[in-house]
Design a protein around this motif. Structure first.
Motif, PDB file in Angstrom:
ATOM      1  N   TYR A 106       0.636  -1.167  -0.152  1.00  0.00           N
ATOM      2  CA  TYR A 106       0.386  -0.805  -0.222  1.00  0.00           C
ATOM      3  C   TYR A 106       1.038   1.358  -0.272  1.00  0.00           C
ATOM      4  O   TYR A 106       0.092   2.264  -0.638  1.00  0.00           O
ATOM      5  CB  TYR A 106      -0.826  -0.093   0.983  1.00  0.00           C
ATOM      6  CG  TYR A 106      -2.304  -1.192   1.090  1.00  0.00           C
ATOM      7  CD1 TYR A 106      -2.789  -2.011   0.229  1.00  0.00           C
ATOM      8  CD2 TYR A 106      -2.392  -1.710   2.371  1.00  0.00           C
ATOM      9  CE1 TYR A 106      -3.438  -2.671   0.095  1.00  0.00           C
ATOM     10  CE2 TYR A 106      -2.685  -2.498   2.427  1.00  0.00           C
ATOM     11  CZ  TYR A 106      -3.945  -3.409   1.371  1.00  0.00           C
ATOM     12  OH  TYR A 106      -4.575  -4.472   0.821  1.00  0.00           O
ATOM     13  N   GLN A 107       1.932   0.860   0.791  1.00  0.00           N
ATOM     14  CA  GLN A 107       2.908   2.184   0.669  1.00  0.00           C
ATOM     15  C   GLN A 107       3.519   2.235  -1.133  1.00  0.00           C
ATOM     16  O   GLN A 107       3.978   3.849  -1.241  1.00  0.00           O
ATOM     17  CB  GLN A 107       4.168   1.819   1.323  1.00  0.00           C
ATOM     18  CG  GLN A 107       4.027   2.468   2.922  1.00  0.00           C
ATOM     19  CD  GLN A 107       5.113   1.820   4.038  1.00  0.00           C
ATOM     20  OE1 GLN A 107       5.910   0.999   3.560  1.00  0.00           O
ATOM     21  NE2 GLN A 107       4.936   2.472   5.285  1.00  0.00           N
ATOM     22  N   VAL A 108       3.605   1.409  -1.370  1.00  0.00           N
ATOM     23  CA  VAL A 108       4.449   1.866  -2.504  1.00  0.00           C
ATOM     24  C   VAL A 108       2.877   2.223  -3.560  1.00  0.00           C
ATOM     25  O   VAL A 108       3.275   2.843  -4.756  1.00  0.00           O
ATOM     26  CB  VAL A 108       4.659   0.307  -3.404  1.00  0.00           C
ATOM     27  CG1 VAL A 108       4.981   0.537  -5.113  1.00  0.00           C
ATOM     28  CG2 VAL A 108       5.832  -0.741  -2.886  1.00  0.00           C
ATOM     29  N   LEU A 109       1.867   2.203  -3.475  1.00  0.00           N
ATOM     30  CA  LEU A 109       0.336   2.974  -4.244  1.00  0.00           C
ATOM     31  C   LEU A 109       0.460   3.972  -4.103  1.00  0.00           C
ATOM     32  O   LEU A 109       0.011   4.560  -4.649  1.00  0.00           O
ATOM     33  CB  LEU A 109      -0.400   2.043  -3.826  1.00  0.00           C
ATOM     34  CG  LEU A 109      -0.619  -0.125  -4.536  1.00  0.00           C
ATOM     35  CD1 LEU A 109      -2.039  -0.738  -4.039  1.00  0.00           C
ATOM     36  CD2 LEU A 109      -0.595  -0.150  -5.749  1.00  0.00           C
ATOM     37  N   GLU A 110       0.674   4.154  -2.498  1.00  0.00           N
ATOM     38  CA  GLU A 110       0.555   5.581  -2.264  1.00  0.00           C
ATOM     39  C   GLU A 110       1.368   6.326  -3.210  1.00  0.00           C
ATOM     40  O   GLU A 110       2.112   7.331  -3.959  1.00  0.00           O
ATOM     41  CB  GLU A 110       1.117   5.969  -0.813  1.00  0.00           C
ATOM     42  CG  GLU A 110      -0.191   5.342  -0.023  1.00  0.00           C
ATOM     43  CD  GLU A 110      -1.971   5.557  -0.350  1.00  0.00           C
ATOM     44  OE1 GLU A 110      -1.475   7.066  -0.765  1.00  0.00           O
ATOM     45  OE2 GLU A 110      -2.513   6.088   0.375  1.00  0.00           O
ATOM     46  N   ILE A 111       3.289   5.359  -3.460  1.00  0.00           N
ATOM     47  CA  ILE A 111       4.335   6.599  -4.269  1.00  0.00           C
ATOM     48  C   ILE A 111       3.677   6.333  -5.569  1.00  0.00           C
ATOM     49  O   ILE A 111       3.797   7.596  -5.795  1.00  0.00           O
ATOM     50  CB  ILE A 111       5.572   5.323  -3.895  1.00  0.00           C
ATOM     51  CG1 ILE A 111       5.961   5.576  -2.499  1.00  0.00           C
ATOM     52  CG2 ILE A 111       6.509   6.433  -4.838  1.00  0.00           C
ATOM     53  CD1 ILE A 111       7.026   4.780  -1.914  1.00  0.00           C
TER      54      ILE A 111
END
Length: 1184
Positions: free
Chosen positions: A1137-1142
């Motif tokens: 989810y952090q990568v998707l936020e990025i």
């Protein structure tokens, strides 16, 4: 003698006098100290200290004070003001109470430091200052309080290190320093505390190793240092703590193996090592821990299997091994002697095989969690004999079979999660016998049939998620009996019929999602009773009719999506909420005015009303939504001007007003929207010139003003839109020349200026637009002069249309060398001269309407250039004509002879694999397909058939929607990939195929596998594409290719590999436009979906899909993660989810809002380094 007696009496009197004076002085000193303490306690909301005053000098009667007679004198021995809501600070005057034994100021709001004067209280046995807001360091002087038995000063804001002097507190029994901000190491000197029983150091920022000296604390019964930054190995010396009952070292960075010496802790009842970096196997000798009840080894890197010896640990109540690298199967003996086991949590540890029926011997089991593994087979019926079960989690496995009716035995079940498996068949009606069930998650399976009406008997149900199954039939009306229902998710099934009115009885319903079904009819009037409803999703159904007026009662709605239905009438009833965040009713037939009440939600972010029949003006109240970022009113019949109040919506990034009847000039205030990224007002009736203020929108990516009545010139200020990707001014009345300033738009990839009245020459500066890709359309204008050769340098351009102008001169050869160009139109100009050979592959219609243009594919030129009259004499022309005719006849005869001679061989061989020439018999098509000279002419159809055993399935290496891919190892040692596509009889389809091959053959791109050639064998009914073979496949293969059933499945890219790819990719990007592409790649890596995946729907791209899903809790959010990645560790799931936020940051509309590639690399590196994540759970009551 008498004199002597008098003298003695006098001495006694004097002594008594001085003694009384001394006592009175001592008491006065303590009174003064207590009054000073009161003065430091500046907040006393409960009037606890109301009797602490000079008018009441009997301080022993004051609240919180206890006194004792010591040496014929009364002294304060205890001060207890705990839990009195006192504020202020601790007075240093407390140090004057020399006889104080107990000091308790805990659970107040005291601030400031701990006074060093407390170190003078040598009689002090208990010091309780916990649960305040004390700051500063712990005074080292407190180490002199050798009488101290209990020190509890945790749950404060204390910082600094634990004083090494505490090693001198030889009588200390309890040292509790938890929940502060202490740093530094655990002092080895604490190992001298031979009397200490409770050492509570958890939830600080302690660093370094655990000192082995603590193994000397022979009286220790409780040791917790969880939630710190401790590293190193667990010291074997802890195995000497034979009285230890509780050991909690969870959530640190401890490494190495679990020392076998811990198995000597015969009194140990609680062991928590979760959230570290421990490796190696679980010691089998743990079976010696006969008192152990709670064991938590989760979130480590432990390997090996689950020890079968666990089955002999009869006292165990709680086992958690989740999130490790443990593998193998679940031991069948796991429950052989575990008569007390209540919680067995084995999730996310790479378990395989089937669930053993022997688990049924754990009769006392309440929670069984085997989720996020690769378990297969069906659920053994024995599991349904564990009648004490309250929580059963089997989700994210590869379980198959049906759900047994025996599930009715689990009458105590509260939560059942079976999602992300391959269960099929019906949901048994016996599910209705689970009266205690609160959560039922069955989503993403292959369950079919009707939802049983008995589900209405599950009277405790709060959360129901059946998303992504194949349920058919109608939604059972009995669901309306579920009075506690909070969440109902039935999206993406095959449900039909009407929405039952009984759902209106579910008054606690918070989220209702019935989208992506085949529901019909209208919304029941009873929905007006769902006053707790916050999210209502009904999109992609066949619902119709007007909205019931009762929907005005839904005042708590935050998200609405009714898109792609057939609703009509007004939406006013839906607009009473003041809490909207998103509202989408696109693609319906709603009509009437847009309700002004929509402006009453101050936190509104996205408003989509596109493609309905709304009329009237845009309501001014929308200007009150200061958080609005997206406004889509396209495809309606709105009239009037754009309401000026929208200028107050400073966060607007997208405005789409296309296809309305709006009029008036383009507002000047649009230029004051600092975040505006897309402005689409095409197909309206806007008039006037372009306001120069509009070009202040430096973050604008898309400017679509086509099909209006705009006039005037295109201002030079257009060059200020440095972020612009798309500029579309087609079908207006613009005049004047094309401003050279457009060349400043270096990120432009689409430029459309057709059907205006533009004149003058095409600026040569357009050649600077090196990112132009989609379209350069200047057609239907009055442009003059020559085509600038610089146009030919646009190496990415796919469509070039300069038709219907007044262009003259020769066609620059550079245009013919544009390898990316797929469509070219230069027709109906005044172009002249001979076309170079670069244009021979283009159809004649590209150049028609240019009378003085000649050369292939047009008619042959009569001379060196078409517009120059031949200087040859008439006899020479006749001679050349005769010779040409004779040569043609001779060539024809030779061709006929060769054809007859080789007819049989030709028929036998069929079509050869032709890497150089088209297989068409048309003279116009008989030209080089690929011009790189790399073709191999010696590969024939038979070679490929031989290498693949006539395209046998055993050679399949991939398949997709367009064909099947085979691996062919040829006799000459070459390995190629062969893609088989059905050969169509339709000549138009085959021509289209040939054109596509030519385009693919010309393209040279680092992300495309090289196409080497093709052939079409009509006899076999197949087209074959011949590609360069990539041994390990491309990233696309690994993410998107589906393996055939009969091919052994290759290991998919795990999360760590994808994260490394993402980071490596980020180091390559240099421009913010590349950052956008990188965002798309990041989304592909996480979701496993292609950017054009059909599941997004027609009107939704990948970015919007991710944006929508990530906002939602539960299964929609989980759908973002590629199933091939599951099961994931919690840290990994968080990282996805952090990568998707990025990725969402990378794909922001405005390039200025996107991070740089370096920043993205740093963010990804941070995600990679922190992928084990900090965990905030602790499995023991915190000590302070």
């Amino acid at each position: 003698m008498v004199m002597l007696k008098q003298v003695l009496s006098l001495i006694i009197l004097v002594f008594v006098y001085f003694l009384s004076v001394f006592v009175l002085c001592d008491e006065f000193q303590e009174l003064s100290a207590l009054l000073e303490v009161k003065r430091s306690l500046t907040e006393d909301s409960g009037n606890v200290l109301i009797d602490w005053n000079q008018t009441n000098p009997n301080f022993c009667a004051w609240r919180g004070i206890a006194c004792e007679l010591i040496n014929e004198s009364v002294h304060v021995v205890s001060l207890n003001l705990s839990g009195s809501s006192l504020g202020g600070s601790i007075s240093p005057s407390l140090g004057s109470l020399k006889n104080l034994i107990h000091l308790d100021l805990s659970d107040n709001n005291l601030m400031g430091p701990i006074p060093t004067t407390l170190s003078g209280l040598f009689s002090l046995e208990s010091l309780l200052l916990f649960s305040n807001q004390l700051t500063g360091t712990i005074p080292a002087q407190l180490g002199s309080l050798t009488s101290l038995r209990v020190m509890r000063i945790g749950d404060n804001w204390l910082s600094g290190q634990i004083p090494a002097s505490f090693g001198g507190l030889v009588n200390l029994v309890t040292l509790a320093l938890a929940s502060c901000s202490l740093t530094g190491p655990i002092p080895p000197e604490l190992g001298r505390l031979s009397q200490v029983e409770n050492l509570i150091l958890q939830e600080n920022q302690l660093q370094g190793p655990i000192p082995g000296e603590l193994g000397n604390c022979s009286s220790l019964t409780v040791f917790t240092a969880a939630l710190n930054n401790l590293n190193g190995t667990i010291p074997a010396e802890l195995g000497r703590l034979r009285n230890l009952q509780l050991l909690n070292l969870g959530n640190n960075s401890l490494s190495g193996e679990i020392p076998s010496e811990l198995c000597e802790l015969s009194q140990l009842g609680y062991l928590n090592l979760m959230g570290n970096k421990l490796e190696g196997p679980i010691p089998r000798s743990f079976s010696k821990l006969g008192s152990l009840q709670d064991l938590d080894l989760s979130m480590n890197r432990l390997s090996g299997g689950i020890p079968e010896e666990f089955g002999d640990m009869g006292q165990l109540v709680y086992i958690v091994l989740s999130n490790n690298n443990i593998s193998g199967t679940i031991p069948g003996t796991m429950c052989s002697n575990n008569t007390n086991l209540e919680n067995l949590i084995l999730s996310e540890i790479q378990l395989s095989g089937e669930i053993p029926g022997g688990l049924s011997r754990c009769r006392t089991l309440k929670q069984l969690d085997l989720s996020n593994n690769t378990l297969n087979g069906s659920i053994p019926t024995e599991v349904f004999q564990i009648v004490e079960l309250t929580h059963l989690y089997l989700h994210n496995n590869s379980l198959v079979g049906s759900i047994s009716p025996s599930i009715a035995n689990l009458s105590n079940l509260q939560e059942l999660a079976l999602y992300h498996n391959n269960f099929h068949g019906n949901l048994p009606g016996e599910i209705g016998m689970l009266g205690e069930l609160e959560l039922l998650y069955l989503y993403d399976n292959q369950l079919s049939g009707e939802i049983p009406s008995e589900i209405g008997n599950c009277s405790s149900l709060k959360y129901v998620d059946f998303f992504g199954n194949r349920f058919t039939g109608e939604i059972p009306a009995t669901i309306g009996s579920l009075k506690e229902l909070n969440f109902l998710h039935l999206r993406q099934n095959e449900l039909v019929g009407q929405i039952p009115a009984s759902l209106g009885n579910c008054h606690q319903l918070n989220i209702l999602d019935l989208a992506d079904n085949n529901l019909s009819g209208g919304i029941p009037e009873s929905f007006g009773f769902l006053q707790a409803l916050e999210q209502l999703m009904l999109y992609n159904n066949s619902l119709e009719g007007k909205l019931p007026g009762s929907l005005t009662n839904l005042a708590n709605l935050t998200r609405i999506n009714f898109s792609k239905n057939r609703f009509n009438g007004s939406i006013s009833a839906l607009c009473s909420s003041r809490s909207f965040l998103s509202f989408d009713v696109t693609n319906n037939a709603f009509d009437g005015d847009i309700p002004p009440e929509l402006g009453n939600s101050p936190n509104f972010e996205r408003l989509r009303l596109g493609y309905n029949n709304f009329s009237g003006k845009i309501p001014w109240t929308l200007g009150k939504i200061h958080q609005l970022s997206l406004l889509d009113l396209s495809g309606n019949s709105l009239t009037g001007e754009i309401t000026p109040q929208l200028l107050l919506c400073k966060k607007l990034t997208h405005i789409d007003l296309n296809n309305n009847l709006l009029s008036g000039p383009i507002p000047l205030w649009l230029g004051s929207l600092p975040q505006l990224g897309e402005l689409k007002i095409s197909s309206n009736q806007f008039v006037g010139s372009l306001p120069r203020e509009l070009f202040n929108c430096s973050k604008l990516l898309v400017l679509a003003l086509d099909d209006n009545l705009l006039n005037g010139t295109i201002p030079e200020e257009v060059g200020n839109l440095v972020s612009l990707n798309v500029l579309n001014l087609n079908r207006n009345r613009f005049s004047g020349s094309i401003p050279p300033a457009i060349s400043k738009l270096s990120k432009l990839y689409e430029l459309q200026l057709s059907r205006n009245s533009l004149n003058g020459e095409i600026p040569s500066e357009l050649g600077q637009l090196q990112n132009l890709q989609i379209n350069l359309d200047l057609s239907y204008n009055n442009l003059t002069g020559q085509i600038p050769p610089s146009i030919g340098t646009l190496s990415k351009l796919e469509v070039l249309d300069l038709s219907h102008n007044q262009l003259v001169g020769e066609v620059p050869p550079q245009v013919g060398e544009m390898i990316s160009l797929g469509k070219l139109n230069l027709s109906y100009n005044g172009l002249q001269g001979k076309l170079g050979k670069q244009f021979s592959d283009w159809p004649a219609e590209v150049f028609e309407g240019n009378a003085d243009l000649c050369g292939s594919p047009l008619q042959r030129c009569n001379g060196p250039v078409a517009n120059r009259q031949s200087t040859m004499s008439e006899p020479a022309l006749v001679a050349i004509s005769v010779l040409s005719t004779l040569s043609a006849i001779a060539l024809l005869i030779v061709v006929i002879i060769l054809f007859v001679k080789h007819k049989r061989e030709f028929l036998r061989k069929g079509s050869e694999v032709n890497f150089t020439y088209s297989s068409s018999s048309s003279q116009a098509q008989r030209r080089l397909l690929f011009q790189n000279g790399a073709a191999k002419r010696d590969i024939k159809w038979e070679d490929i058939m031989e290498a693949t055993n006539n395209l046998s399935d055993e050679f399949i290496i991939g398949s997709g929607g367009s064909g099947t891919i085979y691996k062919a190892e040829l006799r000459n040692g070459t390995t190629v990939a062969v893609k088989k596509i059905s050969c169509k009889d339709d000549i138009l389809l085959n021509k289209s195929f040939t054109r596509e091959i030519k385009t693919l053959g010309r393209i040279r791109h680092r992300h495309l596998v090289k196409l080497m050639g093709y052939c079409c064998n009509k006899g076999a009914g197949s087209n074959l594409l011949i590609y360069e073979y990539m041994e390990n496949g491309s990233l696309w293969d690994w993410l998107h290719r589906q393996q055939p059933v009969n091919v052994k499945k290759k290991n998919s890219l795990d999360w760590e590999a994808r994260l490394r790819i993402a980071y490596a990719y980020s180091l390559k990007a240099t421009e913010r436009c590349d950052v956008y592409s990188m965002g798309i790649v990041l989304m592909e890596l996480v979701t496993g979906k292609m950017p054009t995946d059909g599941t997004f729907g027609v009107d939704m791209d990948m970015v919007r899909w991710v944006e929508t899903q990530i906002e939602m809790a539960g299964s929609p959010r989980e759908d973002l993660v590629d199933k091939q990645l599951k099961p994931l560790l919690p840290g990994e799931e968080c990282a996805t989810y952090q990568v998707l936020e990025i990725a969402l940051q990378c794909t922001k509309t405005s390039p200025q809002e996107r991070p740089s590639s370096r920043q993205v690399a740093d963010l990804l590196l941070q995600v990679f380094n922190n992928r084990t994540v900090d965990f905030d759970k602790i499995n023991v009551d915190p000590y302070t």
